[in-house]
Design a protein around this motif. Structure first.
Motif, PDB file in Angstrom:
ATOM      1  N   ILE A 205       0.748  -1.328  -0.038  1.00 14.82           N
ATOM      2  CA  ILE A 205       0.084  -0.022   0.035  1.00 14.82           C
ATOM      3  C   ILE A 205       0.999   1.029   0.111  1.00 14.82           C
ATOM      4  O   ILE A 205       0.717   2.456  -0.592  1.00 14.82           O
ATOM      5  N   ILE A 206       1.895   1.346   0.674  1.00 10.20           N
ATOM      6  CA  ILE A 206       2.803   2.327   0.894  1.00 10.20           C
ATOM      7  C   ILE A 206       3.352   2.736  -0.610  1.00 10.20           C
ATOM      8  O   ILE A 206       3.384   3.744  -1.110  1.00 10.20           O
ATOM      9  N   ALA A 207       3.980   1.673  -1.251  1.00  7.79           N
ATOM     10  CA  ALA A 207       4.584   1.704  -2.659  1.00  7.79           C
ATOM     11  C   ALA A 207       3.328   2.347  -3.560  1.00  7.79           C
ATOM     12  O   ALA A 207       3.638   3.127  -4.275  1.00  7.79           O
ATOM     13  N   ALA A 208       2.160   1.779  -3.456  1.00  8.99           N
ATOM     14  CA  ALA A 208       1.313   2.390  -4.280  1.00  8.99           C
ATOM     15  C   ALA A 208       0.911   3.706  -4.059  1.00  8.99           C
ATOM     16  O   ALA A 208       0.558   4.395  -5.210  1.00  8.99           O
ATOM     17  N   ALA A 209       0.707   4.028  -2.926  1.00 12.07           N
ATOM     18  CA  ALA A 209       0.486   5.575  -2.499  1.00 12.07           C
ATOM     19  C   ALA A 209       1.440   6.483  -3.197  1.00 12.07           C
ATOM     20  O   ALA A 209       1.309   7.478  -3.648  1.00 12.07           O
ATOM     21  N   ARG A 210       2.859   6.135  -2.837  1.00  5.96           N
ATOM     22  CA  ARG A 210       3.844   6.627  -3.276  1.00  5.96           C
ATOM     23  C   ARG A 210       3.990   7.131  -4.649  1.00  5.96           C
ATOM     24  O   ARG A 210       4.612   7.938  -5.245  1.00  5.96           O
ATOM     25  N   SER A 211       3.571   6.071  -5.449  1.00  4.03           N
ATOM     26  CA  SER A 211       3.700   5.878  -6.974  1.00  4.03           C
ATOM     27  C   SER A 211       2.823   7.078  -7.508  1.00  4.03           C
ATOM     28  O   SER A 211       2.987   7.629  -8.761  1.00  4.03           O
ATOM     29  N   VAL A 212       1.573   7.706  -6.653  1.00  5.77           N
ATOM     30  CA  VAL A 212       0.885   8.663  -7.321  1.00  5.77           C
ATOM     31  C   VAL A 212       1.051   9.991  -6.505  1.00  5.77           C
ATOM     32  O   VAL A 212       0.659  11.158  -6.902  1.00  5.77           O
ATOM     33  N   GLY A 213       2.117  10.207  -5.829  1.00  4.52           N
ATOM     34  CA  GLY A 213       2.694  11.481  -5.256  1.00  4.52           C
ATOM     35  C   GLY A 213       2.464  11.568  -3.814  1.00  4.52           C
ATOM     36  O   GLY A 213       2.950  12.506  -3.332  1.00  4.52           O
ATOM     37  N   PHE A 214       1.563  10.423  -2.767  1.00  2.00           N
ATOM     38  CA  PHE A 214       1.516  10.507  -1.686  1.00  2.00           C
ATOM     39  C   PHE A 214       2.763  10.245  -0.789  1.00  2.00           C
ATOM     40  O   PHE A 214       3.616   9.566  -1.378  1.00  2.00           O
ATOM     41  N   GLU A 215       2.805  11.167   0.223  1.00  2.00           N
ATOM     42  CA  GLU A 215       3.945  10.718   1.412  1.00  2.00           C
ATOM     43  C   GLU A 215       3.472  10.068   2.442  1.00  2.00           C
ATOM     44  O   GLU A 215       2.467  10.557   3.161  1.00  2.00           O
ATOM     45  N   LEU A 216       3.989   9.140   3.052  1.00  2.00           N
ATOM     46  CA  LEU A 216       3.535   8.601   4.243  1.00  2.00           C
ATOM     47  C   LEU A 216       4.061   9.501   5.512  1.00  2.00           C
ATOM     48  O   LEU A 216       5.351   9.723   5.754  1.00  2.00           O
ATOM     49  N   ASP A 217       2.824  10.010   6.333  1.00  2.00           N
ATOM     50  CA  ASP A 217       3.204  10.918   7.388  1.00  2.00           C
ATOM     51  C   ASP A 217       3.205  10.162   8.695  1.00  2.00           C
ATOM     52  O   ASP A 217       3.967  10.647   9.490  1.00  2.00           O
ATOM     53  N   ALA A 218       2.541   8.990   9.026  1.00  2.00           N
ATOM     54  CA  ALA A 218       2.306   8.413  10.335  1.00  2.00           C
ATOM     55  C   ALA A 218       1.719   7.111  10.075  1.00  2.00           C
ATOM     56  O   ALA A 218       0.955   6.948   9.158  1.00  2.00           O
ATOM     57  N   ARG A 219       1.816   6.256  11.277  1.00  3.62           N
ATOM     58  CA  ARG A 219       1.332   4.888  11.140  1.00  3.62           C
ATOM     59  C   ARG A 219       0.875   4.918  12.519  1.00  3.62           C
ATOM     60  O   ARG A 219       1.129   5.411  13.717  1.00  3.62           O
ATOM     61  N   SER A 220      -0.354   3.892  12.792  1.00  2.00           N
ATOM     62  CA  SER A 220      -0.997   4.003  14.188  1.00  2.00           C
ATOM     63  C   SER A 220      -1.158   2.492  14.277  1.00  2.00           C
ATOM     64  O   SER A 220      -1.653   1.698  13.291  1.00  2.00           O
ATOM     65  N   ASP A 221      -1.229   1.784  15.759  1.00  2.00           N
ATOM     66  CA  ASP A 221      -1.689   0.527  15.953  1.00  2.00           C
ATOM     67  C   ASP A 221      -2.953   0.283  16.466  1.00  2.00           C
ATOM     68  O   ASP A 221      -3.417  -0.462  17.065  1.00  2.00           O
ATOM     69  N   VAL A 222      -3.792   1.644  16.259  1.00  2.00           N
ATOM     70  CA  VAL A 222      -5.120   1.710  17.077  1.00  2.00           C
ATOM     71  C   VAL A 222      -6.024   0.547  16.529  1.00  2.00           C
ATOM     72  O   VAL A 222      -6.993   0.226  17.104  1.00  2.00           O
ATOM     73  N   ASN A 223      -5.689   0.062  15.460  1.00  2.00           N
ATOM     74  CA  ASN A 223      -6.760  -0.844  14.840  1.00  2.00           C
ATOM     75  C   ASN A 223      -6.030  -2.334  14.825  1.00  2.00           C
ATOM     76  O   ASN A 223      -6.547  -3.336  13.909  1.00  2.00           O
ATOM     77  N   ALA A 224      -5.017  -2.438  15.387  1.00  2.00           N
ATOM     78  CA  ALA A 224      -4.065  -3.654  15.452  1.00  2.00           C
ATOM     79  C   ALA A 224      -5.039  -4.870  16.092  1.00  2.00           C
ATOM     80  O   ALA A 224      -5.729  -4.390  17.143  1.00  2.00           O
ATOM     81  N   ASN A 225      -4.810  -6.126  15.767  1.00  2.00           N
ATOM     82  CA  ASN A 225      -5.420  -7.502  16.728  1.00  2.00           C
ATOM     83  C   ASN A 225      -4.305  -8.453  16.540  1.00  2.00           C
ATOM     84  O   ASN A 225      -4.420  -9.224  15.714  1.00  2.00           O
ATOM     85  N   PRO A 226      -3.501  -8.477  17.614  1.00  2.00           N
ATOM     86  CA  PRO A 226      -2.502  -9.509  17.431  1.00  2.00           C
ATOM     87  C   PRO A 226      -3.108 -10.896  17.635  1.00  2.00           C
ATOM     88  O   PRO A 226      -2.253 -11.897  17.297  1.00  2.00           O
ATOM     89  N   LYS A 227      -4.169 -11.143  17.838  1.00  2.00           N
ATOM     90  CA  LYS A 227      -4.830 -12.335  17.913  1.00  2.00           C
ATOM     91  C   LYS A 227      -4.960 -12.860  16.523  1.00  2.00           C
ATOM     92  O   LYS A 227      -5.216 -14.092  16.283  1.00  2.00           O
TER      93      LYS A 227
END
Length: 271
Positions: A205-227
């Motif tokens: 996803i990061i590569a796809a977004a960068r390919s059109v010009g977006f820059e990654l600003d931040a990541r969050s684990d708010v929706n992470a589920n280790p189970k």
């Protein structure tokens, strides 16, 4: 004289104090999350989808112009519409009415939902995400935020991911935010397997977004589920809320809860 100066000082400082308040201070979260318009079924998913924490991470403010891509049945519409109805604008970029039977059923159900709660949804602007050669999800350069919730894999399967990212980029103002929540695969997974399972890797996803010009600003684990192991034969749909799984697996899948999800904040460069 000292008393007069103190009063003048307080008036001068007051705007600065107000400016330092959180961007989401005026958002009506009580109505958005607990209002009578919310279905019990949808509200029950809050513990897995963390709508307030997610939208605060993306930087939502009450006066923004926000576009949601492929809102489906309107899970996030129930939250976003009341938050933005007074001071902001909410665009729902839904299916084309000419996109076939499934597209028409999905759009029809969504429009019915909007029509039943005009006090909540009356200001929602419905636009069309497709077909690729004529899509306009919002006026170019008008949006402060474009959001994509758990639908990257669908655009991959349809072969429209690159175009969808481009129209999101075009709709945003310089400095605008593109927020993504997506079922998360381990990096390096084969794209065909991603399409089949619904789990997509962050690196893809990061590569796809960068390919059109977006820059990654931040990541969050708010929706992470280790189970969530993410290795189910029928993909993410074996987990709640779909639960397309054999009866003997149902209890175990319920114990996992909803999928492990990445939460990525991209920005359109300011210049």
């Amino acid at each position: 004289m000292q008393k007069v100066m103190a009063i003048v000082s307080s008036l001068v400082l007051a705007p600065a104090i107000l400016m330092s308040a959180p961007a989401s201070a005026a958002l009506d979260w009580d109505t958005a999350l607990k209002g009578k318009h919310r279905s019990e079924k949808n509200a029950a998913r809050d513990e897995f989808r963390h709508p307030r924490e997610t939208l605060e991470f993306f930087g939502l403010a009450e006066d923004m112009t926000v576009v949601e891509l492929s809102p489906g049945g309107g899970w996030y519409t129930e939250v976003l519409a009341p938050l933005l109805r007074e001071s902001g604008s909410y665009y729902a970029a839904h299916n084309s009415p000419n996109g076939g039977a499934y597209s028409r059923r999905s759009l029809g159900s969504y429009l019915k939902k909007l029509g039943e709660e005009d006090d909540i949804y009356g200001a929602v602007t419905v636009t069309t995400l497709g077909p690729a050669d004529s899509v306009v999800i919002a006026p170019a350069g008008s949006a402060d935020m474009v959001l994509a919730f758990r639908n990257i894999h669908s655009w991959m399967r349809a072969g429209t991911l690159a175009n969808t990212l481009l129209v999101a980029y075009d709709a945003l103002k310089p400095g605008g935010v593109f927020g993504v929540v997506q079922h998360r695969a381990k990096d390096g997974r084969d794209p065909e397997r991603m399409k089949a399972t619904g789990y997509v890797s962050e690196d893809y996803i990061i590569a796809a977004a960068r390919s059109v010009g977006f820059e990654l600003d931040a990541r969050s684990d708010v929706n992470a589920n280790p189970k969530d192991t993410g290795d189910y034969a029928d993909g993410v749909w074996e987990l709640p809320p779909s639960l397309r799984t054999a009866d003997e697996n149902r209890e175990a899948r319920m114990a996992v809860g909803e999928s492990d999800r990445m939460t990525l904040k991209f920005v359109k460069p300011a210049s």
